[in-house]
Design a protein around this motif. Sequence first.
Motif, short mmCIF file in Angstrom:
data_model
loop_
_atom_site.label_atom_id
_atom_site.label_comp_id
_atom_site.label_asym_id
_atom_site.label_seq_id
_atom_site.Cartn_x
_atom_site.Cartn_y
_atom_site.Cartn_z
N GLY A 298 62.70 63.89 -0.28
CA GLY A 298 63.51 62.91 -1.00
C GLY A 298 62.64 62.19 -2.01
N ALA A 299 63.02 62.27 -3.29
CA ALA A 299 62.15 61.77 -4.35
C ALA A 299 62.73 60.57 -5.08
N GLY A 300 63.53 59.78 -4.39
CA GLY A 300 64.08 58.57 -4.98
C GLY A 300 63.20 57.36 -4.78
N ALA A 301 63.82 56.18 -4.76
CA ALA A 301 63.06 54.93 -4.65
C ALA A 301 62.27 54.86 -3.35
N GLN A 302 62.87 55.31 -2.25
CA GLN A 302 62.16 55.27 -0.98
C GLN A 302 61.00 56.27 -0.95
N GLY A 303 61.21 57.44 -1.54
CA GLY A 303 60.11 58.40 -1.62
C GLY A 303 58.92 57.83 -2.37
N LYS A 304 59.21 57.18 -3.49
CA LYS A 304 58.14 56.57 -4.29
C LYS A 304 57.44 55.46 -3.52
N ALA A 305 58.21 54.61 -2.85
CA ALA A 305 57.61 53.51 -2.10
C ALA A 305 56.73 54.03 -0.97
N HIS A 306 57.19 55.05 -0.26
CA HIS A 306 56.39 55.60 0.83
C HIS A 306 55.13 56.28 0.31
N LEU A 307 55.23 56.93 -0.81
CA LEU A 307 54.04 57.54 -1.41
C LEU A 307 52.98 56.47 -1.69
N GLU B 42 46.59 63.62 -0.74
CA GLU B 42 47.34 64.82 -1.11
C GLU B 42 48.78 64.68 -0.64
N VAL B 43 49.73 65.00 -1.52
CA VAL B 43 51.14 64.81 -1.24
C VAL B 43 51.91 66.06 -1.62
N LEU B 44 52.82 66.48 -0.73
CA LEU B 44 53.77 67.55 -1.02
C LEU B 44 55.15 66.91 -1.10
N ILE B 45 55.95 67.32 -2.08
CA ILE B 45 57.23 66.68 -2.34
C ILE B 45 58.34 67.71 -2.34
N ALA C 16 59.05 50.99 3.55
CA ALA C 16 57.81 51.77 3.50
C ALA C 16 56.71 51.10 4.31
N ALA C 17 56.67 49.77 4.27
CA ALA C 17 55.64 49.05 5.04
C ALA C 17 55.86 49.21 6.54
N VAL C 18 57.11 49.23 6.98
CA VAL C 18 57.41 49.44 8.40
C VAL C 18 56.97 50.83 8.83
N THR C 19 57.30 51.85 8.01
CA THR C 19 56.87 53.21 8.33
C THR C 19 55.35 53.31 8.34
N SER D 168 63.60 65.15 -10.18
CA SER D 168 63.12 63.99 -9.43
C SER D 168 61.82 64.31 -8.70
N ALA D 169 61.76 65.51 -8.10
CA ALA D 169 60.54 65.91 -7.40
C ALA D 169 59.37 65.98 -8.35
N GLN D 170 59.59 66.55 -9.52
CA GLN D 170 58.51 66.67 -10.50
C GLN D 170 58.09 65.29 -11.00
N GLY D 171 59.05 64.40 -11.18
CA GLY D 171 58.72 63.05 -11.62
C GLY D 171 57.89 62.30 -10.61
N LEU D 172 58.21 62.47 -9.33
CA LEU D 172 57.42 61.80 -8.29
C LEU D 172 56.03 62.42 -8.19
#
Length: 309
Positions: free
Chosen positions: A132-141, A152-155, A110-113, A162-166
């Motif tokens: 994608g709402a897994g670990a990488q999705g959470k880190a990038h958010l 503002e974020v769209l998932i 996520a830091a590289v992105t 998973s989408a709702q959880g993120l």
Amino acid sequence: MTDSSTLLDAAQTAARLPYPALVAEITRLLADDSVQVPQRLVQPLAGGGSLFVMPASDSRVAMTKLITFTPANAGTARATIQGDVLVFDIASGERRLVLDGPTVTARRTAAVTLLAAQRLAPNTRGPLLIVGAGAQGKAHLEAFAEGLHVREVLIASRSASSAQGLAQHAQALGLQARVVQDANAALAECPLAVTCTPASAVILSAMPRQDGFIGAVGAFTPHMVELGPDLCRAMAARGTLVVDTADARHEAGDLLQAGLDVGQFDTLADVVRAGSGARAGPVLFKSCGWAGWDLAAARTAVAKRGQLA
């Protein structure tokens, strides 16, 4: 002998890797001539998984990341990436830290992105689309909220839960967040987008906005794919296409399957060294991963340990 100050769990590892410090260390690493990063070893495992062995070193620190990647775990309670990062002091040979591998992978990716978006994105205001709402999705958010002040974020995710959880996690951070069904349609309202899926099929094929930035991180082998071939070819011809490292020339499945010569594209190191700002027109940043990013995380964690001592 391992003690609690050396062996860090996921939360302790995350605390040693704040995004501003991690981005700064990645930037320094790209200018460090002492960095050595051999090609990573990828050992196929029965059942479709892989064992990754990823060493790297500089003049002070040596580290190896040992992780398993198990695609069959997607959608289950088990993580798809598991393992550790072992960090050694070169002068003494002593083991300094054992970091949680999935946490290092998520946060350094996520830091590289984030660094790429800070340097290249024409419009950093958001909204941000996360596919994608897994670990990488959470880190990038979390990284884009902290590093670019996205509000503002769209998932989009194939897993509604998973989408709702993120989305709920984003709202707990004070962000506006909603779940969308069609990632391609959502690109029209999102100048920032990241794809963080298991990369088993194309999930994004629409062209981004003229001021759009796409960070694609899910596909990191020649056989994985998230982006449609027409999208990749169009970005190569009419936009700006940057890869994380030169290793992408044989790892970037999205680009390779589109028939592109990946070696022709600038790397993130080229961008950082040039010191250039945001590009005109849409940008695609393709990230495949590199042990150098893990070394930057190890350096960050060791420095943070010194501050806490």
